[in-house]
Design an enzyme around this catalytic site. Sequence first.
Site, mmCIF file in Angstrom:
data_model
loop_
_atom_site.group_PDB
_atom_site.id
_atom_site.type_symbol
_atom_site.label_atom_id
_atom_site.label_comp_id
_atom_site.label_asym_id
_atom_site.label_seq_id
_atom_site.Cartn_x
_atom_site.Cartn_y
_atom_site.Cartn_z
ATOM 1 N N LYS A 114 104.700 53.786 44.176
ATOM 2 C CA LYS A 114 105.980 54.482 44.019
ATOM 3 C C LYS A 114 106.878 53.776 43.021
ATOM 4 O O LYS A 114 107.598 54.411 42.257
ATOM 5 C CB LYS A 114 106.684 54.615 45.377
ATOM 6 N N LYS A 196 93.997 65.638 46.495
ATOM 7 C CA LYS A 196 94.441 66.175 47.788
ATOM 8 C C LYS A 196 95.526 67.245 47.599
ATOM 9 O O LYS A 196 96.270 67.211 46.617
ATOM 10 C CB LYS A 196 94.901 65.036 48.703
ATOM 11 N N LYS A 199 102.315 68.747 48.308
ATOM 12 C CA LYS A 199 103.490 69.579 48.033
ATOM 13 C C LYS A 199 104.238 69.096 46.802
ATOM 14 O O LYS A 199 105.050 69.818 46.235
ATOM 15 C CB LYS A 199 104.414 69.604 49.240
#
Length: 332
Positions: A114, A196, A199
Amino acid sequence: MKRLLSGIQPTGKLTLGNYIGALQQFVKLQDELEDTELFIFIADLHAITIPQNRQELKKNIRSVAALYVACGLDPNKVNLFVQSEIPEHAQLGYVMESTAYVGEMERMTQYKDKKGKQAEGIRTSLLTYPALMAADILLYDADIVPIGDDQKQHLELTRNLAVRFNNAYGQTFTVPEGYYTKTGARIMSLTEPTKKMSKSAENPKSYILLLDDLAQVRNKIKSAVTDSDGLIKYDPKKKPGISNLLTIYSALTEYSIKQLEEMYEDKNYQVFKADLAEIVADALRPIQSKYFEIMNGTELDKILDHGAEKARVVAQRKLVKVYKKLGLGRIR
Ligand code: ATP
Ligand code: LTN
């Protein structure tokens, strides 16, 4: 009595991947596990490790909670609550920061990932996030923590912190066990089936949101990427597209993948996709109608109030015990 606990971040909208990988599993567990108290919370404090819009965050907290109930989480069996409404999470989070070493936090792959994606303005809480997650778990003496494998490292750290604290101050925390959902339940992107379903992906055709319009859902399934050999066979390496669709089909029905292969032995992709489109639409229809009913009613606040009350009793008792062990304040 054992305790099960898990958290979900109120970021964005939930996908079919979240449903099959997490929500559906929780619903199964609530029905299967005996003699276990269940705590599931909306991890809103975790959400502010990155910038959030306040209106959106507010909306997402409610929406995620409502989706949980709509997916079958039974408020009589599960204590559903919002993390920030129990201040002990943040308080024990600080104690965990004072138990963990900076090096341990810096080694977390999720942090490194991140951090790498953000150019500047990385918040301190992004680094200390695993300490808060450890607190979430240890506050309730959770025995079982269902998580995706992306959270495995955080759970290992939690276990280490529990042991470290227990060794230093005497038996205080239960050392939790992770409960990992089968890898077979990892749902992949419909457009790039080696990734994967996420969203946060850019292409909305790659994911199915639980609240997507059903006509759209059918179209997304029908236009899912598959190979050209036309055989309905499970082979995630060579045939990731059709294998993913088989996984979805199997997860939403009673059929095993093997049974599905037999059922569709002489059928083509078009027929298979048309059937699957209906199965997914049938699975989402009741979830959506329940969702809108909950969002428009007053039941949700009662559920979250009740969950918070149950959580608060456990959390308060634990924090007092921890402060006492540390010699903080004037508690004897
Ligand atoms: P993003 O898509 O933005 O990376 P996410 O959907 O993974 O986020 P999380 O809050 O990390 O969001 O996931 C919630 C739960 O859903 C986790 O237990 C995770 O393992 C599970 N989950 C998420 N995506 C999938 C997927 N494609 N297949 C199976 N389980 C999933
Ligand atoms: N980090 C998790 C959400 C989460 C969690 C927890 C899961 C926060 N606290 C405690 C289990 C137990 C995530 O991002 N999926």
